[in-house]
Structure formats: C-alpha cells, structure tokens
Design an enzyme around this catalytic site. Structure first.
Site, short mmCIF file in Angstrom:
data_model
loop_
_atom_site.label_atom_id
_atom_site.label_comp_id
_atom_site.label_asym_id
_atom_site.label_seq_id
_atom_site.Cartn_x
_atom_site.Cartn_y
_atom_site.Cartn_z
N GLU A 26 -4.00 51.23 17.71
CA GLU A 26 -3.46 51.04 18.81
C GLU A 26 -2.02 50.22 18.63
O GLU A 26 -1.86 49.58 17.56
CB GLU A 26 -4.12 50.10 19.72
CG GLU A 26 -3.57 49.88 21.23
CD GLU A 26 -4.84 49.33 22.10
OE1 GLU A 26 -5.84 49.04 21.77
OE2 GLU A 26 -4.26 48.86 23.23
N ASN A 171 -8.50 55.32 29.22
CA ASN A 171 -9.18 53.96 28.52
C ASN A 171 -9.75 53.08 29.57
O ASN A 171 -9.06 52.63 30.15
CB ASN A 171 -8.10 53.60 27.54
CG ASN A 171 -8.83 52.14 26.64
OD1 ASN A 171 -9.56 52.41 25.97
ND2 ASN A 171 -8.39 51.07 27.13
N GLU A 172 -11.09 52.65 29.13
CA GLU A 172 -11.73 51.62 29.91
C GLU A 172 -11.29 51.57 31.39
O GLU A 172 -10.66 50.57 31.97
CB GLU A 172 -11.45 50.26 29.20
CG GLU A 172 -11.91 50.23 27.77
CD GLU A 172 -12.00 48.80 27.31
OE1 GLU A 172 -11.26 47.95 27.77
OE2 GLU A 172 -12.76 48.57 26.30
N TYR A 243 -18.04 45.04 21.78
CA TYR A 243 -17.62 44.16 20.86
C TYR A 243 -18.53 43.01 20.60
O TYR A 243 -19.40 42.62 21.45
CB TYR A 243 -16.36 43.59 21.30
CG TYR A 243 -15.38 44.61 21.15
CD1 TYR A 243 -14.42 44.86 19.93
CD2 TYR A 243 -14.70 45.20 22.34
CE1 TYR A 243 -13.45 45.82 19.88
CE2 TYR A 243 -13.72 46.17 22.18
CZ TYR A 243 -13.14 46.29 20.89
OH TYR A 243 -12.18 47.16 20.93
N GLU A 291 -14.99 52.44 20.66
CA GLU A 291 -14.46 51.10 20.09
C GLU A 291 -15.82 50.37 20.11
O GLU A 291 -16.65 50.16 20.76
CB GLU A 291 -13.53 50.44 21.45
CG GLU A 291 -12.17 51.18 21.48
CD GLU A 291 -11.23 50.25 22.47
OE1 GLU A 291 -11.57 48.97 22.52
OE2 GLU A 291 -10.62 50.87 23.15
O1 AHR Z 1 -9.57 47.27 20.73
C1 AHR Z 1 -8.71 46.27 21.45
C2 AHR Z 1 -9.17 46.45 23.13
O2 AHR Z 1 -10.33 46.27 23.23
C3 AHR Z 1 -8.55 47.98 23.52
O3 AHR Z 1 -7.17 47.85 23.73
C4 AHR Z 1 -9.35 48.05 24.82
O4 AHR Z 1 -9.72 49.17 25.06
C5 AHR Z 1 -10.56 47.09 24.57
O5 AHR Z 1 -10.54 46.23 25.76
#
Ligand code: AHR
Length: 502
Positions: A26, A171-172, A243, A291
C-alpha cells in the site's frame, strides 16, 4: 504428551490456488518510498527499485501483490501516478495523514512486479470515486490501443497492456474510517454496477467485492449477505480481513485466535451458500482473504502521526511492527488455517510485504532484513502448493477464548507433480514437547528431504538490522520415517516444516 495424525492421498480438501500466498503493498508509511523504491540506494536499479528487496520478495515466491491500498485507495486518483514524474502532483493522503509524491504509480509498480516475479492485484477507488474512474483505469491498464486511455498508456511508454486479471472493488467499504464509507446497500449497488461495467469490457476479469473488515464489525455478517445479494452473479470473490494482536500479553489465548479465524471463514462460506441458493445460482463465489497479519506492536508509536500533530510528512515510519517469536507461531497457525480451508479461501494476502506490518524491513540507504514472520510465510509459499490434505488429527487440548484448542496444529500438502508431501506444524504447548506420529501408509515409501524447526527460549525475541538471524529456522533433528509412519517431536512452543519425497 502424544499426538497422532493420519494423512492419505485420497483425502483431499482442495487443490490449493497458489494465490493463497499473496501479499500487499500500500502507499503507506515506508512500504513504497524507502521500501521497494529508493533511488540512490546502493542496490537500486535504473528505475530506483531496491534490488535487495526484490531478492527477498523472490525468495518468498509471492504470486500476487495487492496494490495500491488499503485505505489509501479510497481517496486515490490513479491518474496522479502516470505520465512524466516531474509533472505528477503531490497530494495529501487522507487515510494516513501523510503526503504522497506519486513518484511511484501503476507503471513503476508493474515493472517492479515483473522484477519481483509476481502479478498485480489492483484495487479501484469506490470511496471518493466510482464506476467511471474504474472503467477508465481498466481501459488504461488492459486495452491494447486505439482508445483514449489505452493510447495515453502507450504515450506514457508502455505499448503492451498490463493485462491485470484480478481487481478489488474498493477497500473495507463497511468501515466508518474509510473515505467514502457506505452502507451495505449503497456499496452493493455501486459494486454491482462497477462490476457490470468492468465485465462489459472483459468477461475474463476476476472481481473481488468487499466483505467485512473484521468479524467484530457491527454489520457483520449481514454486510456479506446484503452485498452478495446485490453482486453475487457479477463477482468471483468476497474479501475478508483480519488482524491479530496480543495486547493482553496472553500467549495461550493469542495462539487460539486462529480458531476464530476458522469460524469467520466457515460463517462467510455459509453466507455465500445462502445467497447462492437464494439466487438459484450455479456459480460459486469464493473468499479472498486479502488482508491478514499480526498488527499491534506499532499502534502506540503511530498515534502522533495519525493524529496529525506531525503535519503531512512524506513516507514516515508507520505500522512498523517488529515481530517476535510468538508471532512466528501465530503466522504459522494462520497459514495452516488457510491451507485447511483452501476449498473456500482461494486468495489470501499477507498484509503487508515491506516495512508496513511486513516480513521484510529496510534501512534507508542500508540493508534489507528478514523479520521473524518471514520464515513461516517462506515455507508455506514455497512448499504449500498442491493438494491440501484432509488430515485427521488427535491431539490433547486446552481451554481458551476460542473454546477447546488442540495443542498440535498441523496442515499437510501433497504435491502430486513433484511427488512431495509437506507438513507444517505448530505446538501451542508452553512447556511440553509433543511426540507426534503421522500415519503415511496410504502414500507408500517416503524419505525426509527437508526439516526446519523454529523454537526460542524467549517468546518476545525479535530480529533487527543489527541481529537479523536471532530468530531463524534451524535444521530439525530426530524425525524418522519407518513402517509407513513419520515420527517427530514437536518442542514446546515451536513451528516446524517437514518435507518428504515419496
Ligand atoms: O493494512 C493496513 C490497513 O488495514 C489497510 O489500509 C486497511 O485496509 C486495513 O484497515
């Protein structure tokens, strides 16, 4: 303690799509500037791309790289990154509160992908922009010539189309933090119309619609149902993100989180099936887990820049998590989960690849080095290709936030072409080795050709530019195949990879 595993060539989950081992770059922090791109660096090529970084990416054998975001893409004007560099505008990046010079754009990134032996997975901006910019970008990237945007590409020095196959529709978009955040209905309609326009250009594109940013979102899993209701017949994948963190400093529960990942995948697979049935569709939509990673070590230090008190810095260090040994185990567990769910997860992207929550770090004007998590990703990406085996695993368990979790987590892959079987195993036990017997009798004779173990006395041990080998694999010892059984000892808190030739 003891565990037993049964592997048989007839019991297969799915053939693994190699794109399960994708990654992500990114325009964020130092991923691009002083990450992959640093003109003047001693290893930089004529395009300013760091060769030392390219070498490490090639070592990882990364099949696809998602680009250019991430949150960044939702206010990105792709046209800013084409044409003569000296004429490209500096823009304020609203996602990360930084300045974007646009020195690197589509052309530069495509050339980098060629050098790094990988392919682009491009995201279009459905936050601040929409269908029109997406179709222009597609024409620019993929049309051979003779139209406004394809001729501009040729004028900018690239005669052959980039021929990008895989496209993310934003994205998201479920996240309130996203520029241009939308409700599921608003986004579903826009994604449907954008996909329709992109398909009108070419039926062979593969399109990824946004699912949830994580399973804790208040809109999950209704978001998936609504968005797929709008788009099911136009898209090929729904994206998920997740995450992992150990803010609580609780290793047993941290290492149980891959069970939550598994449940997330299973639930979304259920939503896909529900919409498929509702639409009486013959088509199958899959998951693009585009991700995933551990992300928490850098959160505190990033607050200042993200809060705006440093103004609009250019390529500051952001999301520079320094991974420890515990994270090796976590990344190994996540990859094992994807292998076991490779019937529904076809694409996955380790977020990210360089400097930003990444396996590869760089020092400006200095070396590039491997983080601890580099290794489980390296082993899975290079040797986790072929058929994912449907293993039967019997292991002692422990109680965790994710229910009863097996101490031994294992995934197996059979590569029929090369005649190899590979196992990736994690022992979640803090103090006990687990003697593990893998029944291989369905495979016939086998010999061990590679065996690597990662174990460390200190869960918090890290690598650094000065000490890049502190946490790294060592050759495994003591494993043996006899009478159709593989015997191996999994040390307490360890990751290992073992490869057999049939
Ligand atoms: O990978 C970091 C960020 O995490 C990305 O920009 C976003 O899509 C997610 O929230």
């Amino acid at each position: 303690m003891k565990a037993a595993v049964t592997a048989h060539p007839h019991y297969v989950v799915s053939e693994i799509d190699p794109r399960l081992y994708g990654s992500f770059i990114e325009h964020l922090g130092r991923a691009v500037y002083t990450g992959i791109y640093e003109p003047g660096h001693p290893t930089a090529d004529a395009n300013g791309m760091r060769q030392d970084v390219i070498d490490l990416v090639r070592e990882l054998n990364v099949p696809i790289v998602r680009y250019p975001g991430g949150n960044f893409v939702s206010a990105y004007n792709w046209e800013d990154g084409i044409g003569p560099k000296e004429q490209r505008p500096v823009r304020l990046d609203l996602a990360w509160h930084t300045s974007e010079s646009n020195e690197v754009g589509l052309h530069e990134f495509a050339d980098w992908c060629t050098c790094a032996n990988t392919e682009m997975m491009l995201a279009v901006n459905l936050g601040s922009r929409g269908l029109d910019e997406a179709r222009n970008l597609l024409e620019y990237a993929n049309h051979p010539g003779g139209s406004k945007w394809s001729d501009k590409r040729i004028a900018n020095g690239r005669k052959e189309p980039f021929d990008v196959k895989l496209w993310c529709l934003g994205n998201e978009m479920d996240g309130p933090w996203q520029i241009g955040h939308k409700t599921a209905d608003e986004y579903g309609r826009l994604a449907h119309e954008t996909a329709k326009a992109m398909r009108a250009f070419s039926k062979s594109l593969e399109l990824v619609v946004c699912g949830s940013s994580n399973a804790k979102m208040p809109t999950y899993p209704e978001w998936e149902a609504t968005v797929l209701d709008h788009t099911y017949n136009e898209v090929d994948y729904i994206s998920l993100h997740m995450y992992f963190d150990n803010e609580a400093n609780d290793a047993p529960n941290y290492l149980a989180m891959s069970e939550k990942l598994d449940a997330y995948i299973v639930s979304v697979a259920g939503v896909i099936d529900y919409i498929k049935a509702k639409k009486r569709s013959n088509k199958q939509v899959y998951i693009s887990f585009d991700e995933w990673n551990v992300w928490y070590h850098s959160k505190e230090q990033d607050k200042k820049i993200l809060g705006g008190s440093d103004g609009w810095p250019f390529a500051p260090p952001l999301l520079e998590d320094i991974y420890n040994f515990e994270d090796v185990l976590q990344v190994g567990l996540i990859l094992n989960t994807f292998i076991r769910r490779s019937d529904v997860v076809k694409i996955a992207c380790l977020a990210q690849l360089v400097n930003v929550i990444a396996p590869i770090m760089t020092v400006p004007n200095g070396p590039a080095w491997r983080q601890t998590i580099f290794y489980p990703y390296l082993f899975a990406s290079n040797y986790g290709r072929g058929n994912a085996l449907d293993l039967k695993v019997e292991s002692p368990t422990y109680r965790s936030v994710a229910g009863d979790v097996a101490y031994v987590d294992v995934a197996g892959v059979h590569d029929r072409q090369t005649g190899h079987v590979t196992f990736f195993a994690v022992n979640r036990h803090s103090s006990e080795a687990i003697e593990t017997v893998v029944d291989l009798s369905g495979f016939g004779a086998a010999e061990i050709v590679d065996h690597q173990v990662m174990a460390h006395a200190d869960l918090k041990a890290v690598n650094s530019a000065e000490n890049p080998g502190n946490v790294s694999p060592r050759k495994g010892e003591g494993a043996a195949v006899a009478g159709g059984k593989l015997n191996l000892s999994l040390p307490a808190y360890s990751y290992q990879f073992i490869r057999l030739r049939l």
